[in-house]
Design an enzyme around this catalytic site. Structure first.
Site: not given
Length: 336
Positions: A180, A151
């Protein structure tokens, strides 16, 4: 002297991840495990002229235990990748049992190892690993990490694209917190080391945030059924593992976001719970990594109103994901 282990080493993430770890000069031993092809992957990698001695095992003859013996750092990319139309719930049903079994092997053979979980859905698989370790009386929250680095890598790349200079992407640092998957991924773009243009409109901020949150879907769609984000995930996993290796070697002040149990640093964890306004056990935040694992969980810092709303949207989803992992019970094998 670090022994690194990759569980799921013959897969789409596992092979490039193993390659990157083999090229890391801090790794002196590399253990590879999967249900197929691991001896071949190990033989191939063993020809590369770097220090790590490579061994690969399959399940027969206690292959998992042999792979894990003496491990300092265990990285888990095992499981099936996401395919078009597949939700993270579909993934959970398959990957939860795989992660449970691997965690059992870690608990019995390498209970002191640092465990880096890549297998999706990370929001739920990290709690599964924790519960297995607790069951065996070896859980140390400082040594368990959910790898959310992809990310951050995506955020850095996309911000560099907007600035108009991709050569800056290695320098761009954007804290990404929460979890996530999807809406649980909260990029704190106001804290970017390289600010977005002053003229950057709200609709563009919405689009950038969405692209960071759902970047995986972009890759799944582009691969058209041939896989998910394997290469970028391997890169991100190796980047995070490298910081862990450096911490083990005594380097100080290493900071990276990771999805951790907030008891890993009671004071820092309590501060994060206060910031998000919810008693969650797990959350991804910037952490300082040391020779014993999580040294400190750092505060989220000053948030914009927009980012506070993103956190508020992430928290209920995270709570559900965490509960799902923490309460997972592996079903008994079917009777023949």
């Amino acid at each position: 002297m670090v022994k690194a282990v990759v569980l799921g080493a013959a897969g789409g993430i596992g092979q490039p991840l193993a390659l990157l770890l083999k090229t890391n000069p801090l790794v002196t031993e590399l253990g590879l495990f999967d249900i197929v092809n691991t001896p071949g992957v190990a033989a191939d990698l063993s020809h590369i002229a770097t220090p790590a001695k490579v061994e690969g095992y399959l399940p027969p003859d206690d292959g998992l235990a042999k792979t894990l013996k003496g491990a300092d750092v265990v990285v888990i990319p095992a499981g099936v990748p996401r395919k078009p139309g597949m939700t993270r719930d579909d993934l959970f049903k398959i990957n939860a049992g795989i992660v449970y079994d691997l965690a059992t092997g870690i608990a019995t053979t390498a209970p002191k190892a640092f465990v880096l979980v890549i297998s999706n859905p990370v929001n739920s698989t990290v709690p599964i690993v924790a519960e297995v370790l607790k069951k065996h009386g070896v859980f140390d929250p400082k040594r368990l990490f959910g790898v959310t680095t992809l990310d951050v890598v995506r955020a850095s790349t996309f911000v560099a694209e907007i600035i108009g200079d991709l050569s800056k992407s290695p320098e761009v640092v954007v804290p990404v917190v929460g979890g996530h998957s999807g809406v649980t991924i909260v990029p704190l773009l106001s804290q970017s080391s390289h600010p977005l243009p002053a003229s950057f409109a709200q609709d563009k901020l919405d689009a950038l945030t969405n692209r960071i949150q759902f970047g995986g879907d972009e890759v799944v769609k582009a691969k058209d059924g041939a896989g998910s984000a394997t290469l970028s995930m391997a890169y991100a996993g190796a980047e995070f593992a490298s910081k862990v290796f450096r911490a083990l070697a005594g380097e100080k002040g290493l900071v990276a976001p990771s999805y951790v149990h907030l008891d890993a640093d009671a004071q820092g964890g309590a501060a994060v719970k206060k910031e998000i306004g919810k008693e969650l056990d797990y959350f991804s935040a910037n952490i300082e990594i040391g020779p014993n694992g999580v040294e400190r969980i750092l505060p989220l810092g000053k948030l914009t109103e927009y980012e506070s709303k993103l956190i508020a949207a992430a928290v209920p989803e995270l709570a559900t994901n965490i509960e799902k992992g923490a309460t997972f019970q592996k079903p008994p094998p079917a009777k023949v």
